[in-house]
Design an enzyme around this catalytic site. Sequence first.
Site, mmCIF file in Angstrom:
data_model
loop_
_atom_site.group_PDB
_atom_site.id
_atom_site.type_symbol
_atom_site.label_atom_id
_atom_site.label_comp_id
_atom_site.label_asym_id
_atom_site.label_seq_id
_atom_site.Cartn_x
_atom_site.Cartn_y
_atom_site.Cartn_z
ATOM 1 N N TYR A 149 7.639 -1.704 27.621
ATOM 2 C CA TYR A 149 7.525 -3.453 28.629
ATOM 3 C C TYR A 149 8.448 -4.436 27.600
ATOM 4 O O TYR A 149 8.918 -3.995 25.857
ATOM 5 C CB TYR A 149 6.375 -4.425 28.599
ATOM 6 C CG TYR A 149 5.086 -3.917 27.024
ATOM 7 C CD1 TYR A 149 5.460 -5.218 26.389
ATOM 8 C CD2 TYR A 149 5.011 -2.840 26.557
ATOM 9 C CE1 TYR A 149 5.158 -5.225 25.213
ATOM 10 C CE2 TYR A 149 4.716 -1.918 25.317
ATOM 11 C CZ TYR A 149 4.447 -4.230 24.155
ATOM 12 O OH TYR A 149 3.840 -3.805 23.356
ATOM 13 N N PHE A 201 7.415 -10.481 19.943
ATOM 14 C CA PHE A 201 8.742 -10.362 20.711
ATOM 15 C C PHE A 201 8.385 -8.464 19.626
ATOM 16 O O PHE A 201 7.745 -8.557 18.864
ATOM 17 C CB PHE A 201 9.662 -11.178 19.482
ATOM 18 C CG PHE A 201 11.065 -10.056 20.094
ATOM 19 C CD1 PHE A 201 11.825 -10.297 21.497
ATOM 20 C CD2 PHE A 201 10.945 -8.267 20.295
ATOM 21 C CE1 PHE A 201 13.327 -9.623 21.474
ATOM 22 C CE2 PHE A 201 12.700 -7.756 20.357
ATOM 23 C CZ PHE A 201 13.289 -7.787 21.272
ATOM 24 N N GLU A 202 8.341 -7.868 21.165
ATOM 25 C CA GLU A 202 7.788 -6.430 21.380
ATOM 26 C C GLU A 202 8.800 -5.933 21.966
ATOM 27 O O GLU A 202 8.429 -6.436 23.653
ATOM 28 C CB GLU A 202 6.410 -5.851 21.765
ATOM 29 C CG GLU A 202 5.140 -6.615 20.064
ATOM 30 C CD GLU A 202 4.219 -5.597 20.642
ATOM 31 O OE1 GLU A 202 3.707 -5.484 19.441
ATOM 32 O OE2 GLU A 202 3.832 -6.072 21.571
ATOM 33 N N ILE A 203 9.546 -4.408 22.227
ATOM 34 C CA ILE A 203 9.863 -4.143 23.253
ATOM 35 C C ILE A 203 9.526 -2.476 22.401
ATOM 36 O O ILE A 203 9.410 -2.144 21.721
ATOM 37 C CB ILE A 203 11.226 -3.939 23.088
ATOM 38 C CG1 ILE A 203 12.192 -5.769 23.437
ATOM 39 C CG2 ILE A 203 11.573 -3.163 24.319
ATOM 40 C CD1 ILE A 203 13.415 -5.509 23.563
#
Length: 339
Positions: free
Chosen positions: A144, A229-231
């Site tokens: 995600y 913000f995270e991937i």
Amino acid sequence: MLNITVRSTVHHELTPISRRENATLVLLARNSDLNGVMASMKSLESHFNHKYLYPWVFLNDEEFSNEFKGRVMLETNAPVHFGLIPKEHWTQPSWIDEGKAEESRKRLKEQNIIYGDSSSYRNMCRFNSGYFFHHPLLQPFKYYWRVEPDVKYFCDISYDPFQYMIQNNQTYGFTITLYETPETVTTLWDSVKEFIIRYPQYIANDNAMEFLSGDGGKTYNMCHFWSNFEIADMDFWRSEAYQTFFEFLDTKGGFYYERWGDAPIHSIAAALFLPKQRLHFFQDIGYQHAVYQHCPSSDESMGNTCSCHRWNTIDYRKQSCLPRYKAMLSSHTAVDPLS
């Protein structure tokens, strides 16, 4: 693999769905956030997603309005899904002492701590810490990209960050790292140390404790990855180690008796349960949330065109933990927590 194609009206070309990874863009929002949501979507679509058409998943603790759905769907050619958060994943648990929680909210408000008196913010932090990746709409996905209302992306992203994560065996990616507000996590590290002692089997050998602590884990330096913000790989959050960690922390009541945020929870878990090489700084993705931004230097931008000003980056200001992160990566000393 089935090779389906969809038409992109931005570049008038065919984008093969088979090129996409098993990933989605996730945005938690209220109906009142519509303008901020649209601004974030426009930014990310124009800099990245118009080429890949990764699906969007929108989550809300109330039903989305028809206006919200209609206007959001006009901002992308990608699939869009709208989901309702289960009440049990959002509301304050019945076992929380509301009198004690109310005292905490009052105390933090008097200290002028942002969201100090907000119950809904605490619900959100707990949801993002322990539940979002269990939502039915996210079950089909492994990776995600977390998006928030009113964020900006400054650089054209010429590659697929999800593909990069997979090809390079990365689990958690970030752009900004900051110091947490100490008043919001006064007992969190004591709970973490208790967990480490009770469950040493979950601690990675080549962990990133040096990022979290300058004394081998005795104290917490407040560094965390800014989780707006995270991937990342949701299978990490779904793992036995993280699930045990969240459930252990949840029983302490710190989400409500203090104001534990999902950023330190995610960051501490990723730093302790993963080898440090599986944490990735997306230095080439220019990003802004609230007053803080990361703006790549010409070397960091990897040739991508960026519209931000390098002098305004937070990376080497006193609020940033990036120097500590980079020093940790260059260190070859393994840290045995609490030894």
